[in-house]
Each structure stands twice: as C-alpha cells, then as structure tokens.
Design a protein around this motif. Structure first.
Motif, short mmCIF file in Angstrom:
data_model
loop_
_atom_site.label_atom_id
_atom_site.label_comp_id
_atom_site.label_asym_id
_atom_site.label_seq_id
_atom_site.Cartn_x
_atom_site.Cartn_y
_atom_site.Cartn_z
N LEU A 135 8.45 21.80 15.72
CA LEU A 135 7.09 22.02 15.66
C LEU A 135 6.59 23.11 16.17
CD1 LEU A 135 5.92 18.60 17.41
CD2 LEU A 135 5.20 19.49 14.97
N LYS A 136 5.35 23.79 15.41
CA LYS A 136 4.96 25.06 15.52
C LYS A 136 3.59 25.15 15.97
CE LYS A 136 7.80 26.49 11.37
NZ LYS A 136 7.75 27.09 10.05
N PRO A 137 2.85 26.26 16.26
CA PRO A 137 1.58 26.16 16.94
C PRO A 137 0.84 25.87 15.59
CG PRO A 137 2.77 27.89 17.77
CD PRO A 137 3.79 27.46 16.97
N GLU A 138 1.11 26.28 14.38
CA GLU A 138 0.04 25.84 13.22
C GLU A 138 0.30 24.45 12.92
OE1 GLU A 138 2.42 28.30 13.54
OE2 GLU A 138 3.59 28.47 11.86
N ASP A 139 0.99 23.68 13.57
CA ASP A 139 1.02 22.04 13.42
C ASP A 139 -0.32 21.73 14.18
OD1 ASP A 139 4.53 22.19 13.26
OD2 ASP A 139 3.10 21.98 11.55
N THR A 140 -0.75 22.24 15.09
CA THR A 140 -1.79 21.56 15.81
C THR A 140 -3.02 21.02 15.15
OG1 THR A 140 -1.28 22.92 17.72
CG2 THR A 140 -3.44 22.28 17.67
N ALA A 141 -3.23 19.94 15.38
CA ALA A 141 -4.43 19.34 14.38
C ALA A 141 -4.74 17.74 15.00
CB ALA A 141 -3.93 19.34 12.94
N VAL A 142 -5.50 17.27 14.29
CA VAL A 142 -5.68 15.71 14.59
C VAL A 142 -5.05 15.26 13.36
CG1 VAL A 142 -7.23 13.83 14.50
CG2 VAL A 142 -7.84 15.99 15.96
N TYR A 143 -4.08 14.27 13.37
CA TYR A 143 -3.42 13.54 12.51
C TYR A 143 -4.02 12.30 12.06
CZ TYR A 143 -0.07 17.20 12.68
OH TYR A 143 0.61 18.56 12.32
N TYR A 144 -4.13 11.92 10.94
CA TYR A 144 -4.87 10.76 10.32
C TYR A 144 -3.70 10.01 9.46
CZ TYR A 144 -9.11 13.07 12.03
OH TYR A 144 -10.22 13.73 12.72
N CYS A 145 -3.78 8.93 9.55
CA CYS A 145 -3.07 7.84 8.74
C CYS A 145 -3.95 7.31 7.68
CB CYS A 145 -2.49 6.92 9.51
SG CYS A 145 -1.67 5.53 8.52
N HIS A 146 -3.49 7.12 6.28
CA HIS A 146 -4.29 6.82 4.96
C HIS A 146 -3.58 5.66 4.66
CE1 HIS A 146 -6.20 6.16 1.18
NE2 HIS A 146 -7.39 6.65 1.79
N ALA A 147 -4.41 4.49 4.15
CA ALA A 147 -3.51 3.47 3.37
C ALA A 147 -4.29 3.09 1.88
CB ALA A 147 -3.70 2.03 4.35
N GLY A 148 -3.49 3.31 1.00
CA GLY A 148 -4.24 2.57 -0.12
C GLY A 148 -4.60 3.76 -1.11
N GLY A 149 -3.97 5.08 -1.12
CA GLY A 149 -4.17 5.96 -1.89
C GLY A 149 -3.28 5.81 -2.99
N TYR A 190 0.88 -1.17 -0.07
CA TYR A 190 0.15 -0.05 -0.04
C TYR A 190 1.05 1.31 0.03
CZ TYR A 190 -4.10 -2.89 1.30
OH TYR A 190 -5.11 -3.46 1.41
N ASN A 191 0.64 2.15 -0.61
CA ASN A 191 0.98 3.60 -0.55
C ASN A 191 0.17 4.12 0.78
OD1 ASN A 191 2.07 3.60 -3.11
ND2 ASN A 191 0.29 4.13 -4.21
N MET A 192 1.08 4.96 1.35
CA MET A 192 0.68 5.45 2.62
C MET A 192 0.55 6.88 2.80
SD MET A 192 -0.21 2.54 4.44
CE MET A 192 -0.26 3.30 6.09
N GLY A 193 0.11 7.46 3.37
CA GLY A 193 -0.20 8.91 3.60
C GLY A 193 -0.57 9.41 4.94
N TRP A 194 -0.06 10.54 5.33
CA TRP A 194 -0.50 11.22 6.69
C TRP A 194 -1.29 12.62 6.14
CZ3 TRP A 194 -0.32 9.69 11.57
CH2 TRP A 194 0.47 8.47 11.96
N PHE A 195 -2.27 12.89 6.85
CA PHE A 195 -3.29 14.18 6.85
C PHE A 195 -3.44 14.62 8.18
CE2 PHE A 195 -4.42 13.82 2.28
CZ PHE A 195 -4.22 12.29 1.99
N ARG A 196 -3.92 15.90 8.28
CA ARG A 196 -4.32 16.73 9.55
C ARG A 196 -5.37 17.42 9.09
NH1 ARG A 196 0.96 20.47 10.23
NH2 ARG A 196 0.55 22.14 8.61
N ARG A 197 -6.12 17.72 10.44
CA ARG A 197 -7.25 18.49 10.11
C ARG A 197 -7.15 19.48 11.59
NH1 ARG A 197 -12.48 18.14 7.71
NH2 ARG A 197 -11.98 15.73 7.56
N TRP A 241 4.40 2.33 -1.72
CA TRP A 241 4.62 1.00 -1.05
C TRP A 241 6.24 0.91 -1.13
CZ3 TRP A 241 6.95 -2.64 -4.00
CH2 TRP A 241 7.22 -2.47 -5.48
N SER A 242 7.03 1.04 -2.25
CA SER A 242 8.31 0.72 -2.43
C SER A 242 9.19 1.49 -1.30
CB SER A 242 8.56 0.84 -3.55
OG SER A 242 8.79 2.49 -3.83
N GLY A 243 8.54 2.54 -0.57
CA GLY A 243 9.40 3.43 0.40
C GLY A 243 10.46 4.29 -0.55
N SER A 244 10.23 4.59 -1.86
CA SER A 244 11.22 4.96 -2.77
C SER A 244 11.23 6.50 -2.52
CB SER A 244 11.22 4.62 -4.15
OG SER A 244 10.09 5.00 -4.59
N THR A 245 10.17 7.16 -2.93
CA THR A 245 10.41 8.72 -2.94
C THR A 245 9.19 9.21 -2.15
OG1 THR A 245 10.87 8.43 -5.17
CG2 THR A 245 10.03 10.83 -4.62
#
Length: 124
Positions: A86-100, A32-39, A53-57
């Motif tokens: 880390l900065k105050p603007e990094d404050t968020a809920v962080y979500y992991c995603h698989a399969g994009g 799986y390709n994997m991603g991190w997102f935040r809100r 998935w390969s971890g290459s780029t």
C-alpha cells in the motif's frame, strides 16, 4: 434489492496490506458482476477492480495492477479486495458495487447497488 456492507478498512503503514470484504444480503451475488471503487479526498470516484459473475477474468486500474487482487466467494456471498504494498495515494474510501456491466474490459456501474464504503488510510 441487494444490501452491500464493506469492512476491513483501517490505518496501515506504507508497504502494508489490508483485505477488504464486501458482504451482501438480500440476494445472492453469484449472478452479479462486482466492482471496487474508491474516492480520495477532493477527487472523483475512480475504478479499482472488477470481477465478473463467473469469476473468470478480473480487471484492474493501472494504479493498482500487481498490488491488488479481487476475488469472490459466492458460497459466502462475499467479494474481497486484497491490497498489498500500500501507498499513501491509496488512501480513500473504498466502495463495493454489484450489478455493473462490462463495456469491453471496462466495468461500468451504470445500475446496480453500492455499499456505504470503508475508509483506508495509508500513513508514510
């Protein structure tokens, strides 16, 4: 079916570091390709980082480039997000995603699986 569980969030001071983990169960993440997102409060969900998935780029949002690092350990079925300076603007809920999928260098979470998120709060 893939279940994703994020951990490692918390309260940290400006300039501090955290490492988020996204552990998977149900299926191996190695294909799986994997991603991190935040809100952030009152804002739309935004892309943070992705790794194929390969971890290459890896790819990053401009706002975190040079401070955050995404990595994966397929043997542990886990993806990480190392967050430094880390900065105050990094404050968020962080979500992991698989399969994009990648559209050029952009990671698109059109299908796949989401975790429930972990809260990161950066205090000034």
């Amino acid at each position: 079916q893939v279940q994703l569980v994020e951990s490692g969030g918390g309260l940290v001071q400006v300039g501090g570091s955290l490492r988020l983990s996204c552990a998977a169960s149900g299926r191996t993440l190695s294909s799986y390709n994997m991603g991190w997102f935040r809100r952030a409060p009152g804002k739309e969900r935004e892309f943070v980082a992705a790794i194929p998935w390969s971890g290459s780029t890896t790819v990053y949002a401009d706002s975190v480039k040079g401070r955050f690092t995404i990595s994966r350990d397929n043997a542990k079925n886990t993806v990480y997000l190392q967050m430094n300076s880390l900065k105050p603007e990094d404050t968020a809920v962080y979500y992991c995603h698989a399969g994009g999928k990648y559209s050029g260098s952009a990671y698109v979470p059109s299908l796949g699986y989401w975790g429930k998120g972990t809260q990161v709060t950066v205090s000034s």
